[in-house]
Each structure stands twice: as structure tokens, then as C-alpha cells.
Design a protein around this motif. Structure first.
Motif, PDB file in Angstrom:
ATOM      1  N   LEU A  41      36.337  31.325  46.780  1.00 23.01           N
ATOM      2  CA  LEU A  41      36.601  32.766  46.832  1.00 23.01           C
ATOM      3  C   LEU A  41      37.194  33.160  48.185  1.00 23.01           C
TER       4      LEU A  41
ATOM      5  N   ARG B 204      40.784  32.200  48.601  1.00 23.51           N
ATOM      6  CA  ARG B 204      41.649  33.100  47.821  1.00 23.51           C
ATOM      7  C   ARG B 204      41.812  34.427  48.536  1.00 23.51           C
ATOM      8  N   ARG B 205      40.661  34.950  49.017  1.00 23.94           N
ATOM      9  CA  ARG B 205      40.675  36.241  49.688  1.00 23.94           C
ATOM     10  C   ARG B 205      41.582  36.226  50.921  1.00 23.94           C
TER      11      ARG B 205
ATOM     12  N   THR C 264      41.306  46.821  38.401  1.00 21.74           N
ATOM     13  CA  THR C 264      39.886  46.629  38.111  1.00 21.74           C
ATOM     14  C   THR C 264      39.163  47.977  38.135  1.00 21.74           C
TER      15      THR C 264
ATOM     16  N   TYR D 198      37.297  40.399  42.596  1.00 19.18           N
ATOM     17  CA  TYR D 198      38.757  40.336  42.472  1.00 19.18           C
ATOM     18  C   TYR D 198      39.370  41.721  42.593  1.00 19.18           C
TER      19      TYR D 198
ATOM     20  N   ASP E  99      45.265  39.573  41.807  1.00 16.11           N
ATOM     21  CA  ASP E  99      44.669  38.262  42.099  1.00 16.11           C
ATOM     22  C   ASP E  99      44.940  37.322  40.929  1.00 16.11           C
TER      23      ASP E  99
ATOM     24  N   ASP F 278      38.327  37.822  32.731  1.00 11.35           N
ATOM     25  CA  ASP F 278      37.585  38.207  33.939  1.00 11.35           C
ATOM     26  C   ASP F 278      37.101  39.654  34.019  1.00 11.35           C
TER      27      ASP F 278
END
Ligand SMILES: C[S@@+](CC[C@H](N)C(=O)[O-])C[C@H]1O[C@@H](n2cnc3c(N)ncnc32)[C@H](O)[C@@H]1O
Length: 260
Positions: A26, A29-30, A125, A133, A137, A184
Motif C-alpha cells: 500500500l 502505491r501511495r 470513492t 484508495y 488508483d 474494490d
């Protein structure tokens, strides 16, 4: 058919499934760390701790336990010849799609695999989705998916590029024997269920990634709470019960359709 490809044959090949791996994944990715830098981080961590780290690579979707579960569920539906084709709604680079396609090939089945993705990453989101996320993303390209299928010598799946709201209403096979829902987010899973559920044949399996029930598994990866809520809301008036599965530090669940 052997199942060694689950651990051996995958470029992504995450053999372990600790919270540390998932957290590192994570984090990279961030921070937008690319795979070369991630490999350097892997090497440094290995030097420091004496342990192997592989989850710092970007784009790792499943662990060994999930792939084992998927192996058995997909195999069942093909071996028992449940009516219909296979779909993955949210395919990204094709890690799970490749596994599904390997099984179709291994069984010499004439069933087809259909895969769905925006390839632009996640849509917006909502609060219910938590903050793991954000919009955009997990973006990738169709070429990455195609190359992964080529790498594994597999027949190309039918690729449906676009937002689920646009591709699912008219783009699903008539009958489905196995569905992997991996969108997701609350809205993505809701729309997947809305269109996939009525097409599932009797005995078909619907596997939902990231479904986490902290009441059963307090140590599970509960970073995408919208997934469980979408499933629970949709399935509230349906006869099937969601079956939560052990998947190490990752989480997923399935139900089996009771009638056409
Ligand atoms: C976690 S990834 C899928 C990983 C893949 N199933 C695997 O096992 O390798 C989720 C994917 O769903 C896609 N996605 C989520 N919501 C979507 C939507 N509403 N329409 C189209 N694509 C969506 C994202 O673009 C992303 O590639």
C-alpha cells in the motif's frame, strides 16, 4: 492437473501474506514508487532483516491462499460442467484472469473468459469505501493484460474496456458459471452484482475479493469496507448465503447460486 503454477509460475509471485507485506504494498502505491525503485527497497529490506520481501512491488492483487481458493472454486465449476462462461469484473493486469485462463486450458474446456476493466483505475470513492484508495488508483493499460496472457501462452480473454455501468448491461455472457468480482468499491461491486447475479447458472460460484468480516476474522485486511456492505445489501433478500473464506492476511468470500 497440478496447481504448482499458483506459486511458481507467476511473475508477481507473492509467496507470503503478512500484514507487513500488504502494508508495504500500500505504501509503495501511495508514494507512487515504480517497480525498479520498489525492487531496490526490497533488496535493502532483505539486507537489513535477512528476510525476503516481494510485496513492495506495485500491482500485487492476490496471495497464495486466495489463489488456492480460486483454483478450487474455478476447477469445481468447470469439472462439474456448470452452465456458462467465466467472468472477471475488475481484471487490472490479469493476475487472477491468467489463473482462471490456465484452468480453462488445463481442463481443455471450451468455456470462454470475459474480463472487464476501465484500465483507467478506480472511479471516485465514497465515505463507505474507507481511505485505502482514491480515484485513479490501480490504473494500468490493456497492453499489460494482453502481454501477461501472451507470457503465459494463453488464449486471449474477451476484453470489455470501460466503466462497469457501460460494459456490463449488454456485455456479459448469457450464462455464467464462475464470476470473480474485484471492483474494490461499494458502487463497483453493487453494479457487478446487479448484472452478474441474474446470469449465474445453478451451481455457479461468485467469488468476491476483499470481502472482509472483522467479526469472523479480526486480523483480516479490512481496508475496503464498501465491498462487504455492497454484498450484504444486495444479498439481503436473496436465498444464497455468503461464505467467508480463510485467505491468510487477505480476505475474500463466495456464494454458490442456488437456481438459474
Ligand atoms: C484490485 S484491481 C483488480 C485486480 C485483479 N482482479 C487481479 O486479481 O489481479 C480492481 C480493478 O477494478 C477496476 N474497476 C473498479 N471499479 C470499476 C468500474 N466501476 N468500472 C471499471 N473498472 C473498475 C479498476 O480499474 C482496477 O483495475
Amino acid at each position: 492437473m497440478d496447481n504448482f503454477f499458483i506459486t511458481r509460475d507467476f511473475d508477481w509471485n507473492v509467496q507470503r501474506s503478512s500484514h507487513v507485506d500488504r502494508a508495504l504494498n500500500l505504501l509503495t502505491r501511495r508514494l507512487g514508487i515504480n517497480s525498479n525503485t520498489a525492487a531496490l527497497v526490497d533488496a535493502m529490506l532483505q539486507r537489513l532483516t535477512g528476510q525476503k520481501f516481494s510485496a513492495t512491488r506495485s500491482g500485487i492483487s492476490t496471495n497464495v491462499e486466495q489463489r488456492m481458493n480460486m483454483y478450487h472454486l474455478v476447477s469445481q465449476t468447470i469439472a462439474y460442467n456448470v452452465d456458462g462462461d467465466l467472468v472477471e469484473v475488475g481484471c487490472n493486469e490479469g493476475q487472477s484472469s491468467v489463473l482462471i485462463a490456465k484452468l480453462i486450458k488445463g481442463f481443455n474446456s471450451s468455456k470462454k473468459l470475459h474480463v472487464y476493466d476501465s484500465f483507467e483505475g478506480l472511479p471516485s470513492t465514497r465515505r463507505v469505501d474507507g481511505d485505502a484508495y482514491k480515484e485513479g488508483d490501480l490504473a494500468t493499460t490493456e497492453d499489460v493484460l494482453i502481454n501477461n496472457f501472451k507470457l503465459h501462452g494463453l488464449e486471449m480473454p474477451v476484453i470489455h474496456r470501460g466503466w462497469f455501468d457501460d460494459t456490463l448491461p449488454d456485455g456479459l455472457p448469457e450464462k455464467i458459471c464462475f464470476a470473480h468480482l474485484d471492483g474494490d468499491l461499494y458502487d463497483s461491486i453493487s453494479v457487478s452484482l446487479k448484472y452478474v447475479y441474474p446470469r449465474l447458472s445453478k451451481g455457479a460460484v461468485c467469488l468476491i475479493d476483499d470481502y472482509c468480516d472483522p467479526a469472523i476474522n479480526p486480523d483480516g485486511w479490512d481496508y475496503l469496507p464498501g465491498v462487504k456492505k455492497a454484498c450484504d445489501d444486495f444479498m439481503a433478500d436473496k436465498p444464497e448465503k455468503i461464505c467467508y473464506m480463510y485467505a491468510g492476511a487477505f480476505t475474500h468470500a463466495f456464494f454458490r447460486k442456488s437456481a438459474d
